[in-house]
Design a protein around this motif. Sequence first.
Motif, short mmCIF file in Angstrom:
data_model
loop_
_atom_site.label_atom_id
_atom_site.label_comp_id
_atom_site.label_asym_id
_atom_site.label_seq_id
_atom_site.Cartn_x
_atom_site.Cartn_y
_atom_site.Cartn_z
N LEU A 1 0.64 -1.11 0.03
CA LEU A 1 -0.09 0.15 -0.18
C LEU A 1 0.83 1.15 0.00
O LEU A 1 0.48 2.21 0.21
N GLN A 2 2.03 1.19 -0.15
CA GLN A 2 2.87 2.45 -0.22
C GLN A 2 2.71 3.38 -1.02
O GLN A 2 3.10 4.75 -1.00
N HIS A 3 1.80 3.02 -2.32
CA HIS A 3 1.42 4.01 -3.27
C HIS A 3 -0.14 4.26 -3.39
O HIS A 3 -0.66 4.75 -4.19
N ASP A 4 -0.61 3.80 -2.11
CA ASP A 4 -2.07 4.04 -2.03
C ASP A 4 -2.38 4.80 -0.61
O ASP A 4 -2.72 4.16 0.42
N PRO A 5 -2.23 6.06 -0.73
CA PRO A 5 -2.58 6.85 0.59
C PRO A 5 -3.89 7.01 0.93
O PRO A 5 -4.17 7.08 2.17
N LEU A 6 -4.98 6.72 0.26
CA LEU A 6 -6.24 6.71 0.48
C LEU A 6 -6.55 5.61 1.41
O LEU A 6 -7.38 5.62 2.33
N THR A 7 -6.30 4.38 1.06
CA THR A 7 -6.25 3.09 1.80
C THR A 7 -5.64 3.04 3.22
O THR A 7 -6.12 2.86 4.08
N GLN A 8 -4.67 3.89 3.08
CA GLN A 8 -3.62 4.24 4.26
C GLN A 8 -4.46 4.82 5.46
O GLN A 8 -4.60 4.60 6.52
N SER A 9 -5.16 5.99 4.75
CA SER A 9 -6.07 6.74 5.63
C SER A 9 -7.27 5.96 6.17
O SER A 9 -7.86 6.13 7.28
N TYR A 10 -7.69 5.03 5.49
CA TYR A 10 -8.91 3.93 6.02
C TYR A 10 -8.18 3.37 7.02
O TYR A 10 -9.14 2.87 8.13
N LEU A 11 -6.97 2.84 6.99
CA LEU A 11 -6.35 1.95 8.13
C LEU A 11 -6.25 2.71 9.22
O LEU A 11 -6.62 2.48 10.36
N ILE A 12 -5.96 4.02 9.02
CA ILE A 12 -5.67 5.04 10.21
C ILE A 12 -7.15 5.31 10.69
O ILE A 12 -7.14 5.17 12.17
N SER A 13 -7.92 5.45 9.83
CA SER A 13 -9.40 5.70 10.44
C SER A 13 -9.86 4.76 11.31
O SER A 13 -10.47 4.70 12.46
N THR A 14 -9.63 3.31 10.75
CA THR A 14 -10.00 2.10 11.53
C THR A 14 -9.34 2.17 13.02
O THR A 14 -10.24 1.60 13.71
N MET A 15 -8.07 2.58 12.71
CA MET A 15 -7.23 2.33 14.08
C MET A 15 -8.14 3.24 15.10
O MET A 15 -8.14 2.94 16.32
N PHE A 16 -8.08 4.30 14.73
CA PHE A 16 -8.99 5.24 15.72
C PHE A 16 -10.06 4.71 16.24
O PHE A 16 -10.63 4.81 17.40
N PHE A 17 -10.90 4.12 15.21
CA PHE A 17 -12.45 4.05 15.74
C PHE A 17 -12.18 2.89 16.81
O PHE A 17 -12.88 2.68 17.85
N VAL A 18 -11.51 1.82 16.40
CA VAL A 18 -11.28 0.56 17.27
C VAL A 18 -10.47 0.83 18.55
O VAL A 18 -10.83 0.49 19.64
N ALA A 19 -9.61 1.94 18.56
CA ALA A 19 -9.12 2.23 19.75
C ALA A 19 -9.99 3.01 20.64
O ALA A 19 -10.13 2.85 22.01
N GLY A 20 -10.85 3.81 20.04
CA GLY A 20 -12.05 4.30 20.97
C GLY A 20 -12.86 3.11 21.70
O GLY A 20 -13.41 3.46 22.74
N ILE A 21 -13.20 2.21 20.92
CA ILE A 21 -14.13 1.13 21.64
C ILE A 21 -13.38 0.41 22.66
O ILE A 21 -13.86 0.21 23.74
N CYS A 22 -12.11 0.05 22.47
CA CYS A 22 -11.24 -0.59 23.24
C CYS A 22 -10.99 0.34 24.42
O CYS A 22 -10.93 -0.27 25.84
N THR A 23 -10.90 1.57 24.56
CA THR A 23 -10.84 2.48 25.59
C THR A 23 -11.80 2.64 26.53
O THR A 23 -11.81 2.48 27.74
N LEU A 24 -13.07 2.53 25.90
CA LEU A 24 -14.32 2.62 26.66
C LEU A 24 -14.26 1.27 27.26
O LEU A 24 -14.96 1.35 28.65
N LEU A 25 -14.35 0.15 26.74
CA LEU A 25 -14.39 -1.02 27.30
C LEU A 25 -13.56 -1.25 28.42
O LEU A 25 -13.82 -1.71 29.67
N GLN A 26 -12.11 -0.83 28.34
CA GLN A 26 -11.07 -0.63 29.57
C GLN A 26 -11.48 -0.04 30.76
O GLN A 26 -11.36 -0.27 31.65
N VAL A 27 -11.83 1.16 30.46
CA VAL A 27 -12.30 2.23 31.46
C VAL A 27 -13.47 1.43 32.16
O VAL A 27 -13.55 1.66 33.54
N PHE A 28 -14.66 1.09 31.66
CA PHE A 28 -15.65 0.79 32.15
C PHE A 28 -15.84 -0.62 32.73
O PHE A 28 -16.41 -0.96 33.90
N LEU A 29 -15.11 -1.55 32.07
CA LEU A 29 -15.46 -3.00 32.37
C LEU A 29 -13.90 -3.90 32.58
O LEU A 29 -13.99 -4.69 33.05
N GLY A 30 -12.72 -3.09 32.24
CA GLY A 30 -11.72 -3.65 32.34
C GLY A 30 -11.05 -3.37 33.71
O GLY A 30 -11.53 -3.34 34.78
#
Length: 613
Positions: free
Chosen positions: A84-113
């Motif tokens: 994907l080194q020549h596909d910055p758009l897909t890279q941004s998709y991976l970054i956004s997915t990382m943000f989204f999952v990190a948010g879910i996991c942070t809330l799970l850890q703070v409330f139930l972890g």
Amino acid sequence: MNSATISCESPSCLRVDGVPSSHTKGQGERQDGQPKDPSSSHLAYGILDSPPWYLCIFLGIQHFLTALGGLVAVPLILAKDLCLQHDPLTQSYLISTMFFVAGICTLLQVFLGVRLPILQGGTFSFVAPSLAMLSLPAWKCPEWTLNASQVNTSSPEFTEEWQKRIRELQGAVMVASCVQMLVGFSGLIGFLMRYIGPLTIAPTISLVALPLFESAGNDAGIHWGISALTIFLIVLFSQYLKNVVVPVPVYGRGKCHVSKFNLFQVFPVLLALCISWLFCFVLTVTNTLPKSPMAYGYMARTDTKGSVLSQAPWFRFPYPGQWGLPTISLAGVFGIIAGVISSMVESVGDYHACARLVGAPPPPKHAINRGIGIEGLGCLLAGAWGTGNGTTSYSENVGALGITRVGSRIVIVTAGCVLLLMGMFGKIGAAFATIPTPVIGGMFIVMFGVISAVGISNLQYVDMNSSRNLFVFGFSIYCGLAIPNWVSENSEKLQTGILQLDQVIQVLLTTGMFVGGFLGFVLDNTIPGTLEERGLLAWSQIQEDSEETLKAAKVYGFPWGIGTKFCTSSWTRALPFWPKLDQHGDEAGVSQLTLCPQTSSGKHLWSVTETKM
């Protein structure tokens, strides 16, 4: 700012209206005359305090910015081996997915972890085995994907090339995450804590940050002037100006008035990043920074990552299976399991470091069990969503707690919500990825220094006049730096002929925190020494104290009355991750708490200074 002196003359006085728990007098002392954890003093907000909503938003954004380097770095590191080194758009998709999952996991850890204010995000422990798997002949990128002129990012052929690789990573992460959940929820990690003391925790936490000096130095070296400015501003705000109050307009009680606020103590990182970022923008607009990509300081320009911002959509909702059905291979699973082991060791250290910095009791076994189990669940979600990585506790944000002195759990909840929003609004999330590299490098140098010091601070429980303890700690630290460096440069000399075994060995021996923590664990439990000398006596007393205070019950118990009002069946008490209850149905130790110290006459007296905005 309104100040009032309030006295408590009854042991039933559990709360002082409007006063954060960290502001109470005598916080730095224990009733037996021994010094209390110094990191819990002078906190702007303790773990149970709730700052005003507008402070929570700014502090949440600051935690997001602190974690931004790691959140963005992991997808960008994997991009080349995912073709994907020549596909910055897909890279941004991976970054956004990382943000989204990190948010879910942070809330799970703070409330139930573990319920400590720890941000969750992508883990570098999974990067090495992931790259090792993708370097196999079956997964090497075709030559045509390396040439930008031959890549058509919208063609089905190219899409299948990178998606089948990330699906392989997804399957390996999801299977390995089941091992982590088993270790956590079964109580195995809690059982091991009987043998994990300060001489294991100290090198583990210190080696989280010490081996990163090279990457932090390389990022800062992009432009040492910009990095030095960022470092100077963080140190200036967090250390020299921390007690300087700034007048701010406040609306309350139907009128506007001017109040005083410790701006520099609460927002040192955010202020430093914004000022440095603005300075880079001015240098870019005036073309003071070079335009040539090969020139020194080019990456300090604010327009070098503009392609990600221009191509990312405004709104995109990540969903599980967005890249297709995950696939599984033994080589990938064994490699990621090695990363899971390192991640668990690091997380246990982070829990203790975070508790120390926010003035909370050390985490009891049931909280550690839940924390590790929820991190395993987070890795399972990360694999399902397709980040190409797992999740773990972020040491960088633990360091930020020590600098800002804001340990409120609500702030991390806000940070999790910010991550969710950034993951859904692709354009906004991509905008933060344009922070110049030397600014992030300067921030990391400060943060990693704080993390290393926090690790060493665990040695206060150990007799450091003992030659035994000096040997265990010094040897563990040095081997944690020397062995990974040698293995990284001589990996071909450790080949056994079994590919999966070679990957596991290489991943374990190139992870400094695992090498140092493992050696500390083995030596501390095999070399003769008394419990007092090893620090286990004080350590176990702290663990017992953490089970016998009201604050521990509030910090590590389930929210919303779970375990006290609901789900109180007797069989739940046998679960390794469930908070223990006394015979009255209250969380253990509540009835034994005395909040107001007694005078010599037996009268309870508690004097504090209330601070309100």
